[in-house]
Design an enzyme around this catalytic site. Structure first.
Site, PDB file in Angstrom:
ATOM      1  CE  LYS A  33      -0.409   0.987   4.946  1.00 13.36           C
ATOM      2  NZ  LYS A  33      -0.044   2.402   4.775  1.00 13.36           N
ATOM      3  CB  THR A  34       3.901   1.882   1.893  1.00 12.89           C
ATOM      4  OG1 THR A  34       3.438   1.147   3.325  1.00 12.89           O
ATOM      5  CG2 THR A  34       5.274   3.183   1.992  1.00 12.89           C
ATOM      6  CG  ASP A 225      -1.315   5.443   4.843  1.00 14.43           C
ATOM      7  OD1 ASP A 225      -1.255   4.289   4.340  1.00 14.43           O
ATOM      8  OD2 ASP A 225       0.466   5.140   5.008  1.00 14.43           O
ATOM      9  CD  GLU A 226      -2.031   1.744   8.384  1.00 18.72           C
ATOM     10  OE1 GLU A 226      -2.863   1.384   8.025  1.00 18.72           O
ATOM     11  OE2 GLU A 226      -1.328   1.367   8.037  1.00 18.72           O
ATOM     12  CD  GLN A 256      -3.867  -4.895   8.373  1.00 17.52           C
ATOM     13  OE1 GLN A 256      -1.904  -5.087   9.109  1.00 17.52           O
ATOM     14  NE2 GLN A 256      -3.425  -5.159   7.316  1.00 17.52           N
ATOM     15  NE  ARG A 614       1.550  -7.829  10.972  1.00 19.01           N
ATOM     16  CZ  ARG A 614       1.001  -6.742  10.338  1.00 19.01           C
ATOM     17  NH1 ARG A 614       1.625  -6.308   9.653  1.00 19.01           N
ATOM     18  NH2 ARG A 614       0.461  -6.909   9.252  1.00 19.01           N
TER      19      ARG A 614
END
Length: 772
Positions: A33-34, A225-226, A256, A614
Site C-alpha cells: 500500500k505504501t 493513509d490507514e 487491520q 506479521r
C-alpha cells in the site's frame, strides 16, 4: 506507459492511475500500500498537479518521512518538500497557525503534550480541592480527550444530559467543570493540546466558511493513509475538504482496524463508498510478505468476521510451513518453550533479529524475558519498557528494597509519597539537607527528626511518623514471612493496590496486570526455591535475583541482532521472518473485556489477524493450559480464534487436539516446519491441578492434600518412584527421574526436563505425578 508504473502489478497500477473521482484502495496485509500511495502522488505530479496542491495525511511522522524520500527518488527533492504531507496533527497545526486568530488563539500558540496536559489537570484538581484518587488525572485526561475527538466542546458537554448523568453515576459529577476550567486555562495560556488540533480545525471550518473554501480550493487532491484508523474528528475534516471536488483517495484495510480504544471507527472505511457515491474500489490482494500457508490461515480466520469488505488475499511465494499451534502446561513452561524453539531455529541460519514474540498485554513479557535471559538470548522490548522497568513494578520493588535495606536512598525517595500521603518535595528536600549535614541516611533522620533538628510542623511530623511505622512494621514482619507473603502485605497495606484498582482505563488495567504478574513472579520464585530444599525464601533472595535481571536492562550498548518483543498493537506495520504469538487463551486473547460485545470480539479477531500476518516464513501460536491471573493460577481454555483457522493450514501438536477442536495435520515427511517440536509439545498432554492461591499456607495445604493422591509422589509413598520414571510437573512439564536420594522429609529426586534441564527437587514440595 511511464517506466516506474511497470514496477506495479495490475491492481496496484489501476489504483494509481485512477484520478477521476473518489477511490478506496483496500490494501491487504503485505500488499504494497505504501508503494501505491507513493506512486499515486508521483503520478499526480507527472499529470501536472502542483505539489503544494496535494494533501497527503498519515498517522506517523515515520510514514510521512519514508513516503517523501520515495517520492524524492521518483521526482526530485525540491518537489517532495513542497507537498503538504504529514500526520493529521502536523498538517492541521500548520493550518491553525495561519488561521488561529479567527478562533481566538495567537498564531504562536503552544502545543501541550500529554505530560503538560496532565500537569495542568493536576493543578486544577488541587485548586478545586478534589480528591485525585476519585478524579484521577489519567482518567480525567482520557475523558476530555474522548470528548474532543467526538467534537464535544466543554459547552456542549455541559448541555449534554446523558454525559452529565454518566458522570454523576460514575461519582465524578464535577468532570464538566474540570473540562471547562482546563479549556479556559489552555486558551488563557495560548495553548492547544493534541486533541485541540483536530477539534479546533473542525471549529475553524464549521464557523468560517470562507476559510474552508480557501483550503478546499487549495488542496486539489487529498490522500489518506490507514483510513481504518481515523476517528470522527479526522473523518469529518477530510469530508469537508473533499465534499465539493471529491478528488480523494483513501488507503486502508478494514481487517487491520484495531484502535477503537483510541477512538478509531471502522465504519469510516466500511461506509466510505456510501459517503462518496460513484466511488471506485480497488483491492490489493496479493501479499508479498508471507508464504501461502500463512496467508491462507489468516484469510480463513478473518472471514469469520461479519463487518468487513470482502477480499481474498493470496500469495505467490512458496507454500511454506503450516501455522503451528502448540500448548504448554503453564504460562511458565510456555515462556521457556518459546525460548527453546528460538534456540533450535537459530541453528538453521536465522539471526535473533529474525524473531518476534507478540503478546496481547505487556504483563505477559515477564516470563518470556526471564526465559530468554536464562538461555542467553538477547532481546529488546519494542514500544514499551522491560517488565522490571515499568513504573508500577519499580514502585513495589522500591518498597521491597527499603524493607531489606531501609538506608536505600533511591528507594526511600521513590516511595516516601507513593501512594500520596501528603509528604511533598519540600519535606523531602529538608530530609535530604538534614541527612547530608549530619552524614547519615534519610532513614536515620526519619527515625530521630528532633535529634537531627528536622524543620517540619506537627502535621508533617505526624505523616513522616506514620510512614516510618509502616516501613518498620514491614521490616519486623520480614524476619518471619516469606518473600511472597511480605510482598502481598506491601501492595495491600501501602495502599498501592487500592490506587491501581480504581483506574479502569486501558492504561490502568495494564498496570493492574503488571502488579499481579509481579506477585506471581515472586510466588513462583519462592515455590521453586522450596522445591529445591530452601526452608524459607527471603525477600533478599528475590531482590538479588531481580538485580541480576535488571542489570541487563540497563546495558546501554545497542545490539541490532536481538529478538523483538512487543504487544500485537505495537507490531502493526512491521514484519519478521518468524513470529511467535503467545497467550492464545479465552479472556486473554480475546480479552475478557470484549467477550460480551460481538463488535469488540471482531476487533480482537482483527488483532489476531494482524499478529499472524506479521510473519514471513514461520508462525507459531501458543497457549497455556494454566495461567496466573487475578491473584491465582487458573485453568485456561484455548482461544476461540484457534478454531477459526482452517485446519488445512495448521500443524497442531498432538496434545492440542484432545477435544477435536484443532485436529490439524500431524507430522509427516512432507511437513516443512523448520525445527523439531520439543518433546513436551509432541506427546499427549495432561493438565495436573495447579495452585489456587498465592499465600504460603494455601500452598502448603494443597501440597499436603496432594500427597494422599495415589498418583502423586509424597514422603510417605516413595515405592512408585524409580530412576527412569517419567513424571510430570505443573510448571516444568514432563521429565525423567535420573536420581533419588535421601529419606522421609529430606528425600530428593533429580529430574531432567525438556525445557529446563536438570532440577533437584525436594519431594515433599515437588508435586510430581508419575505418568509411566
Amino acid at each position: 506507459m511511464e517506466e516506474y508504473l511497470k514496477q506495479l502489478n495490475e491492481s496496484q497500477r489501476e489504483a494509481v492511475v485512477y484520478t477521476d473521482g473518489p477511490s478506496l484502495v483496500v490494501a491487504g496485509a503485505g500488499s504494497g500500500k505504501t508503494r501505491v500511495l507513493t506512486y499515486k502522488i508521483a503520478y499526480l505530479l507527472r499529470q501536472g498537479l502542483p505539489p503544494q496542491s496535494i494533501l497527503a495525511l498519515t498517522f506517523t511522522n515515520k510514514a510521512a518521512r519514508e513516503m517523501k524520500e520515495r517520492i524524492a527518488s521518483l521526482t526530485d527533492e525540491r518537489t517532495a518538500r513542497r507537498l503538504w504531507m504529514g500526520t493529521f496533527h502536523s498538517i492541521f497545526s500548520r493550518i491553525l497557525r495561519s488561521e488561529a486568530e479567527r478562533i481566538g488563539y495567537p498564531s504562536n500558540f503552544t502545543i501541550y503534550d500529554a505530560t503538560d496536559s496532565k500537569s495542568l489537570l493536576r493543578s486544577i484538581l488541587k485548586e478545586m480541592q478534589l480528591d485525585d484518587k476519585v478524579y484521577r488525572p489519567g482518567m480525567v485526561q482520557s475523558r476530555i480527550s474522548n470528548a474532543k475527538n467526538a467534537l464535544i466542546t466543554y459547552k456542549a458537554y455541559e448541555q449534554n444530559k446523558e454525559l452529565v448523568q454518566h458522570d454523576i453515576d460514575s461519582k465524578v459529577p464535577l468532570l464538566r467543570e474540570i473540562y471547562k476550567r482546563y479549556q479556559n486555562r489552555c486558551q488563557q495560556a495560548g495553548a492547544m493540546d493534541f486533541d485541540d488540533l483536530l477539534l479546533q480545525t473542525n471549529i475553524l471550518f464549521r464557523d468560517h466558511p470562507d476559510v474552508l473554501e480557501k483550503y478546499r480550493s487549495f488542496f486539489q487532491f487529498v490522500l489518506v493513509d490507514e483510513y481504518q484508523d481515523t476517528n470522527f474528528a479526522q473523518h469529518l475534516i477530510v469530508q469537508r475538504l473533499c465534499e465539493v471536488h471529491r478528488r480523494i483517495c483513501v488507503v486502508g484495510d478494514d481487517a487491520q482496524s484495531i484502535y477503537s480504544f483510541r477512538g478509531a471507527n471502522i465504519d469510516n472505511i466500511l461506509q466510505f463508498k456510501n459517503q462518496y457515491p460513484g466511488c471506485r474500489i480497488f483491492k490489493l490482494e496479493r501479499n508479498y510478505r508471507s508464504t501461502q500457508n500463512i496467508v491462507n490461515a489468516a484469510n480463513s480466520l478473518i472471514h469469520k468476521n461479519t463487518k468487513q469488505i470482502q477480499k481474498t488475499v493470496y500469495s505467490e511465494k512458496e507454500e511454506g510451513s503450516k501455522v503451528a499451534i502448540c500448548s504448554s502446561y503453564s504460562d511458565y513452561e510456555e515462556g521457556y518453550a518459546v525460548a527453546g524453539k528460538i534456540n533450535d531455529m537459530r541453528m538453521r541460519n536465522y539471526d535473533y533479529a529474525d524473531f518476534a514474540i507478540l503478546y496481547r498485554t505487556n504483563a505477559q513479557s515477564r516470563i518470556l524475558e526471564e526465559a530468554l535471559r536464562k538461555r542467553g538470548i538477547p532481546y529488546k522490548i519494542y514500544g514499551g519498557l522491560s517488565f522490571y522497568q515499568r513504573k508500577e513494578v519499580k514502585d513495589v520493588i522500591s518498597y521491597l528494597r527499603l524493607i531489606v535495606n531501609p538506608h536505600d536512598e533511591e528507594a526511600f525517595k521513590r516511595v516516601l509519597n507513593y501512594p500520596a500521603r501528603g509528604i511533598g518535595d519540600t519535606t523531602l528536600n529538608k530530609l535530604i539537607v538534614a541527612a547530608t549535614d549530619h552524614n547519615v541516611s534519610l532513614w536515620t533522620v526519619l527515625n530521630d527528626p528532633l535529634g537531627y533538628a528536622l524543620p517540619v510542623n506537627n502535621g508533617t511530623a505526624k505523616k513522616l511518623s506514620d510512614f516510618r511505622e509502616l516501613i518498620s512494621g514491614f521490616i519486623e514482619r520480614n524476619v518471619k514471612l516469606s518473600a511472597e507473603e511480605i510482598a502481598a502485605a506491601v501492595v495491600k497495606e501501602s495502599g498501592i493496590v487500592s490506587v491501581l484498582f480504581q483506574d479502569r482505563s486501558v492504561e490502568g488495567i495494564s498496570k493492574q496486570e503488571n502488579l499481579q504478574e509481579l506477585l506471581k513472579g515472586i510466588a513462583e520464585f519462592c515455590e521453586i526455591r522450596r522445591e529445591e530444599g530452601a526452608e524459607r525464601v527471603s525477600l533478599a533472595d528475590f531482590l538479588s535475583e531481580v538485580s541480576l535481571l535488571t542489570d541487563q536492562d540497563n546495558d546501554k550498548e545497542e545490539q541490532a541482532n536481538k529478538v523483538t518483543m512487543m504487544t500485537v498493537h505495537a507490531a502493526k506495520g512491521l514484519e519478521f521472518r518468524n513470529v511467535f504469538v503467545v497467550g492464545l487463551e479465552e479472556d486473554l486473547f480475546p480479552s475478557a473485556m470484549s467477550k460480551d460485545n460481538p463488535r469488540a470480539v471482531e476487533e480482537e479477531r482483527r488483532l489476531f489477524y494482524v499478529a499472524i500476518t506479521r510473519a514471513e516464513e514461520n508462525c507459531v501460536l501458543t497457549y497455556a493450559k494454566s495461567r496466573y491471573r487475578n491473584g491465582q493460577s487458573a485453568m485456561c481454555s484455548p482461544s476461540r480464534f484457534l478454531r477459526d483457522i482452517d485446519t488445512k493450514y495448521i500443524y497442531a501438536s498432538a496434545d492440542v487436539a484432545t477435544d477435536g477442536s484443532f485436529a490439524g495435520t500431524r507430522r509427516s515427511s512432507a511437513f516443512s516446519f523448520p525445527f523439531r517440536q520439543p518433546k513436551a509439545m509432541e506427546e499427549d498432554a495432561y493438565v495436573s491441578p495447579v495452585a489456587q492461591a498465592v499465600g504460603r499456607q494455601a500452598r502448603l495445604t494443597r501440597m499436603e492434600a496432594a500427597s494422599s493422591s495415589p498418583s502423586s509422589v509424597s514422603t510417605s509413598d516413595l515405592s512408585g518412584l524409580y530412576v527412569g520414571a517419567k513424571v510430570r510437573h505443573d510448571r516444568f512439564g514432563e521429565g525423567e527421574v535420573t536420581a533419588i536420594e535421601g529419606e522421609g522429609g529430606n528425600a530428593k529426586a533429580t529430574v531432567s526436563f525438556a525445557h529446563f534441564g536438570q532440577k533437584q527437587l525436594l519431594l515433599k514440595f515437588a508435586r510430581l505425578t508419575i505418568i509411566e
